[in-house]
Design a protein around this motif. Sequence first.
Motif, PDB file in Angstrom:
ATOM      1  N   LYS A 342       0.847  -1.191   0.000  1.00  0.00           N
ATOM      2  CA  LYS A 342       0.000   0.000   0.000  1.00  0.00           C
ATOM      3  C   LYS A 342       0.882   1.240   0.000  1.00  0.00           C
ATOM      4  N   LEU A 343       0.730   2.091  -1.007  1.00  0.00           N
ATOM      5  CA  LEU A 343       1.524   3.309  -1.112  1.00  0.00           C
ATOM      6  C   LEU A 343       0.862   4.501  -0.430  1.00  0.00           C
ATOM      7  N   GLY A 344      -0.454   4.481  -0.303  1.00  0.00           N
ATOM      8  CA  GLY A 344      -1.129   5.588   0.352  1.00  0.00           C
ATOM      9  C   GLY A 344      -2.634   5.542   0.143  1.00  0.00           C
ATOM     10  N   LEU A 345      -3.353   6.290   0.980  1.00  0.00           N
ATOM     11  CA  LEU A 345      -4.812   6.336   0.956  1.00  0.00           C
ATOM     12  C   LEU A 345      -5.273   7.791   0.912  1.00  0.00           C
ATOM     13  N   ALA A 346      -6.460   7.995   0.365  1.00  0.00           N
ATOM     14  CA  ALA A 346      -7.058   9.329   0.355  1.00  0.00           C
ATOM     15  C   ALA A 346      -8.572   9.191   0.355  1.00  0.00           C
ATOM     16  N   LYS A 347      -9.240  10.226   0.866  1.00  0.00           N
ATOM     17  CA  LYS A 347     -10.703  10.217   0.946  1.00  0.00           C
ATOM     18  C   LYS A 347     -11.232  11.573   0.508  1.00  0.00           C
ATOM     19  N   LEU A 348     -12.338  11.550  -0.228  1.00  0.00           N
ATOM     20  CA  LEU A 348     -12.981  12.775  -0.689  1.00  0.00           C
ATOM     21  C   LEU A 348     -14.457  12.717  -0.317  1.00  0.00           C
ATOM     22  N   SER A 349     -14.896  13.626   0.539  1.00  0.00           N
ATOM     23  CA  SER A 349     -16.300  13.663   0.963  1.00  0.00           C
ATOM     24  C   SER A 349     -17.180  14.138  -0.187  1.00  0.00           C
ATOM     25  N   LEU A 350     -18.264  13.403  -0.440  1.00  0.00           N
ATOM     26  CA  LEU A 350     -19.146  13.752  -1.554  1.00  0.00           C
ATOM     27  C   LEU A 350     -19.914  15.036  -1.306  1.00  0.00           C
ATOM     28  N   ILE A 351     -20.040  15.418  -0.050  1.00  0.00           N
ATOM     29  CA  ILE A 351     -20.798  16.633   0.268  1.00  0.00           C
ATOM     30  C   ILE A 351     -20.111  17.877  -0.301  1.00  0.00           C
ATOM     31  N   ASP A 352     -18.800  17.744  -0.613  1.00  0.00           N
ATOM     32  CA  ASP A 352     -18.056  18.879  -1.166  1.00  0.00           C
ATOM     33  C   ASP A 352     -18.311  19.074  -2.658  1.00  0.00           C
ATOM     34  N   LEU A 353     -19.064  18.173  -3.286  1.00  0.00           N
ATOM     35  CA  LEU A 353     -19.267  18.230  -4.732  1.00  0.00           C
ATOM     36  C   LEU A 353     -20.516  19.046  -5.088  1.00  0.00           C
ATOM     37  N   GLU A 354     -20.432  19.774  -6.209  1.00  0.00           N
ATOM     38  CA  GLU A 354     -21.585  20.482  -6.748  1.00  0.00           C
ATOM     39  C   GLU A 354     -22.160  19.680  -7.907  1.00  0.00           C
ATOM     40  N   ALA A 355     -23.471  19.679  -8.014  1.00  0.00           N
ATOM     41  CA  ALA A 355     -24.132  18.915  -9.073  1.00  0.00           C
ATOM     42  C   ALA A 355     -23.745  19.447 -10.444  1.00  0.00           C
ATOM     43  N   GLU A 356     -23.387  18.502 -11.349  1.00  0.00           N
ATOM     44  CA  GLU A 356     -23.093  18.796 -12.745  1.00  0.00           C
ATOM     45  C   GLU A 356     -21.894  19.722 -12.932  1.00  0.00           C
ATOM     46  N   VAL A 357     -21.022  19.812 -11.945  1.00  0.00           N
ATOM     47  CA  VAL A 357     -19.810  20.638 -12.043  1.00  0.00           C
ATOM     48  C   VAL A 357     -18.594  19.748 -11.887  1.00  0.00           C
ATOM     49  N   SER A 358     -17.782  19.644 -12.939  1.00  0.00           N
ATOM     50  CA  SER A 358     -16.557  18.849 -12.873  1.00  0.00           C
ATOM     51  C   SER A 358     -15.492  19.633 -12.119  1.00  0.00           C
ATOM     52  N   LYS A 359     -14.893  18.982 -11.131  1.00  0.00           N
ATOM     53  CA  LYS A 359     -13.921  19.666 -10.286  1.00  0.00           C
ATOM     54  C   LYS A 359     -12.695  18.789 -10.105  1.00  0.00           C
ATOM     55  N   GLU A 360     -11.522  19.415 -10.127  1.00  0.00           N
ATOM     56  CA  GLU A 360     -10.266  18.676  -9.951  1.00  0.00           C
ATOM     57  C   GLU A 360      -9.779  18.832  -8.520  1.00  0.00           C
TER      58      GLU A 360
END
Length: 496
Positions: A342-360
């Motif tokens: 295992k080289l590493g882990l990451a987590k992204l909360s979905l609540i931070d996403l806006e509908a229909e907006v692609s974000k990097e």
Amino acid sequence: MGLISGMVMGILVGIALMAGWSRMMRYRSTKRITKAVDIKLLGSLSRDDLKKLCGDNFPEWISFPAFEQVKWLNKQLSKLWPFIAEAATLVVKESVEPLLDDYRPAGISSLKFSKFFLGHVPPKIEGIRVQSLKKGQITMDIDFRWGGDPSIILAVEAVVASLPIQLKDLQVFTVIRVIFQLSEEIPCISAVVVALLAEPKPRIDYTLKAVGGSLTAIPGLSDMIDDTVESIVSDMLQWPHRIVVPLGGVDVDMSELELKPQGRLSVTVVKANDLKNKEYIGKSDPYVVVYVRPMFKVKTKVIDDNLNPEWNETFELIAEDKETQSLFFEVYDEDQLKQDKKLGLAKLSLIDLEAEVSKEFELGLLSSLDTLKVKDKKDRGTLTVKVLYHPFTKEEQLEALELEKRAMEERRRMKEAGLIGSTMDALGGAASLVGSGVGLVGTGLGAGVGLVGSGFGAVGSGLSKAGKFMGKSVTGTFSSAKRNGNTSPAPQGNGR
């Protein structure tokens, strides 16, 4: 003379008493102010701050006074526990054993209970919070703690050895959410929903001990069992996932209580930078595992000998609850001879996403997602991803729900036919919605085997190609070549 000396002594004693009284009052006032400051400071602490001060064992009512203490309930529970334990032992064994078989990792051919008893020590309820979040429902959150003396022995069978494993020193810390669906007919409750709240994260601690042998007889066994337990809890019991139990023979619309797909995630794994090298000769061969639910994992291709790999692969995953769920990313170094590192882990909360907006997003990789347990503070590099969230319409929601059910049914049929070892072995991709249709892409049926529309039409050579997928998994615990005993490349999900 005596009168004068008496008056002087009286005045001096009076002054001393007044000075002492004044000093004591100032001391008490200072102490009260200090205590008030401490109480105000404690009241401003978050759950994470309290964990750092008190550890994980503090009850919820300390930081959340809405939880009421229920000492009377614990007294009754201790009296009823012998009967509850006996009944629960049968129910848990019958319901959990099939899950162990569904979620068992590759490398283990059988995982069953040879002995299961919940012991004589009852659990403890630290507090209860009752609230009404929806009309016609009562929601009860139970702060549940259990440090019991159960007798649990797992019969583990692998290719290399068979070994009985005992689970010792079991401890459970979690908050259980129970939702009562009310009814106008007796018994006034038509159904009960049970789940474990995701925050605070459920904690199940135990130690493993081999009975009449050594854990080293099956390499990586402890990690396999830990991953299996974690997958079952997060995929089946942790909110928004739930268990729905109808009661009283009253007809109720269960669809309103069951979990439903909420939206589609288009996830592009772009690249990684400055990965930590795990090889003595050459560089790591990284790949990424992505999932919302452990049962539906997807995997990128492996890039050989590169610490700054670029994948640019896109996957589609289902989100059931944008407010509480997260996207998980696991970066591994493929090893053809040993366990993948295992080289590493990451987590992204979905609540931070806006509908229909692609974000990097550029995510820092960690050694563990539990920041309180991170001991290795070294830089592990970063992972760059792009995410687009599309909320479902009512029609898309129903189609996605039906699609997921069909995918699970197909995996179980493949398992019964001997094409795969467990339902987790069929994780070469995920159930995904293509446009507004219900095309099932990369569900572990191998390349060229697509389930399209509402039928199960096989494209290419059909299920005959599924044999190539037998025993493969993308959990990252072992590389695909050593799982199968062949050198055929692992399917890459539905990367585009």
